[in-house]
Design an enzyme around this catalytic site. Structure first.
Site, short mmCIF file in Angstrom:
data_model
loop_
_atom_site.label_atom_id
_atom_site.label_comp_id
_atom_site.label_asym_id
_atom_site.label_seq_id
_atom_site.Cartn_x
_atom_site.Cartn_y
_atom_site.Cartn_z
CG ASP A 93 26.09 55.17 -25.84
OD1 ASP A 93 26.44 56.54 -25.50
OD2 ASP A 93 26.40 54.30 -26.38
CB CYS A 281 13.54 29.67 -24.58
SG CYS A 281 14.50 29.28 -26.00
CB CYS A 284 15.96 25.89 -26.83
SG CYS A 284 17.01 27.08 -26.94
ZN LIG Z 1 16.35 28.32 -25.26
#
Ligand SMILES: [Zn+2]
Length: 493
Positions: A93, A281, A284
């Site tokens: 950018d 995931c 988690c």
């Molecule tokens: Zn997760």
């Protein structure tokens, strides 16, 4: 056809494509997510982004690199790929964001593009003017003129085989966005960010964002790779892709993690409020919310950023699969239920059904009617156009399901919500194999009646009888008077 971009698959306005990035000697499959990397502090290293999350491309800010002396020297000496240690494509950018935040920056388009080229960026960006929403028309026009001059400057800068983006501005004026799209498309630049939509997303104005993007898309050709600049929340990717956006960048994964915010496809949650982690995931499955809360700040930020990235990339994969399967709009419909403002975004998308219809495949696997908005999908609209071109006999009976009667007519066609009438021979073709709930809603019936109206108006010579099963009077009011209407529920045979 633009050489750097090839389309592979389409569904509604969404597409799977391949962006060839010559300087990185790689192709990036789109829709793609570009994690934003701050060269001064990375929460997740670029190497890890590539290896653990499968990031093929990332974006970093050349203006920050340019303005930080030691980083600048190192970037000039080693190159950006070495500096960041990233094996994929790198987009840079230009400082336009800083311009919009602080009102002033100290580089020109020429300088910053040359700098991006020198440090080895694969996709560079000129300094455009990100005009915020709702400004006066005069300001939007003036600033757009400046952006357009800078795109013309950018065309003349010698940037070798670095791709260069051409931001599309125009504030909340659809005609300016469209004109900006046409102008950008006519340059020899390569990638097309729709700019300054972040304020709209921050205010949950997803409908206005859809209108801005739809307008930009009308100006850009179908072969233009489109970047929805600053859109990093996985909740809105499906909507963005369905409009025809190919690239998304996420600073959100890291910024939200810093504030203990946990991303989901149904919105953002505060870690403090979570009793359960609704995700599978690695972060988690290995932690409970209490475990995460107990971590030292820096570790918690990293774990949350990793979770945020997992959900983000997972949603991109889910979207690609939905495009392949032809059910992207059903995914958008689900995501639209996450927040009333998202529903506004989806409804605004359907206002552009005619535009989406142009790229929507004629045949797909399934059409699931999952909300009353489904009645406004491009497939329904397409059939309503098509029905006017079908050849009709002198007398025609239209009825739901199997013909309950019909011997006294030349032909008996089916009339099915939400499409309306079609010859029985088409019963097995898309979209008439659609699955609808047994408890049909009014929107589907009204759309079917619209199909009847279109057929009748296009064939004034044909005598039409409509046999229906208990459709309400309010829906039948739109049926032209010359059509005989029979309620089959009260019909003796
Ligand atoms: Zn997760």
């Amino acid at each position: 056809m633009r050489e750097c971009f090839e389309l592979r698959d389409a569904d509604a306005g969404g597409r799977i494509g391949e962006l060839t990035v010559p300087r990185a000697e790689t192709t990036v499959e789109t829709p793609a997510l570009l994690p934003v990397i701050n060269p001064n502090l990375d929460t997740i290293s670029p190497r890890r982004l590539a290896e653990e999350f499968g990031a093929e491309i990332l974006i970093t800010n050349s203006y920050i690199i340019h303005g930080t002396e030691d980083v600048r020297e190192q970037a000039l000496e080693e190159g950006l790929h070495e500096l960041l240690d990233f094996p994929g494509a790198i987009m840079t950018d230009s400082g336009s964001f800083q311009l919009s935040e602080y009102g002033d920056i100290d580089v020109t388009t020429e300088e910053i593009l040359e700098f991006q080229h020198e440090i080895g960026s694969d996709i560079g960006t000129p300094v455009d003017i990100p005009t915020p929403p709702d400004v006066s028309r005069e300001r939007a026009e003036d600033e757009l003129a400046t952006t357009q001059e800078r795109l013309e400057v950018a065309e003349d800068v010698d940037t070798g085989d670095m791709l260069v983006s051409a931001p599309v501005q125009g504030s909340t004026y659809p005609d300016l966005r469209e004109e900006a799209g046409s102008h950008a498309d006519a340059t020899d630049l390569d990638v097309f960010p729709v700019g300054a939509v972040v304020p709209l997303m921050n205010d949950y104005r997803y409908d206005d964002m859809v209108d801005a993007v739809a307008a930009a898309k009308r100006g850009l050709g179908a072969d233009a790779p489109v970047h929805l600049f600053g859109a990093g929340h996985p909740m809105m990717f499906a909507l963005g892709v369905a409009m025809g956006c190919d690239l998304f960048d996420s600073a959100a994964y890291a910024l939200y993690a810093r504030d203990d915010r946990y991303l989901t496809v149904r919105g953002t949650r505060q870690l403090a409020e979570l009793d359960y982690l609704p995700c599978s995931c690695p972060v988690c499955t290995e932690h409970s919310p209490d475990d995460l809360r107990a971590l030292p700040d820096r570790d918690r930020e990293e774990e949350l950023a990793a979770h945020n990235l997992h959900v983000t990339f997972e949603e991109i994969r889910r979207i690609k699969q939905a495009i392949r399967a032809g059910n992207l709009l059903e995914l958008v419909e689900q995501r639209a239920r996450a927040h009333p403002a998202m529903l506004d975004g989806y409804r605004a998308l359907l206002d552009h059904a005619a535009q989406l219809e142009q790229s929507d495949p004629v045949s797909k696997g399934s059409f699931f009617y999952t909300s009353h908005e489904s009645a406004r999908r491009p497939e329904v609209r397409r059939h309503h156009e098509r029905v006017t071109r079908l050849e009709t006999p002198d007398s025609l009976f239209l009825t739901e399901g199997e013909p309950a009667r019909g011997d006294e007519y030349d032909e008996s066609w089916r009339v099915e919500p939400p499409f309306g009438p079609f010859p029985r021979a088409l019963s097995k073709s898309y979209p008439f194999t659609a699955e609808l709930p047994e408890r049909t809603d009014r929107a589907a019936l009204e759309a079917a009646v619209e199909g009847v109206v279109r057929l009748v108006e296009a064939n004034p010579e044909t005598e039409v009888t409509l046999g229906h099963w208990g459709w309400p009077d309010g829906v039948l009011e739109a049926v032209p008077e010359r059509v005989e209407v029979v309620d089959l529920m009260g019909d003796g045979d």
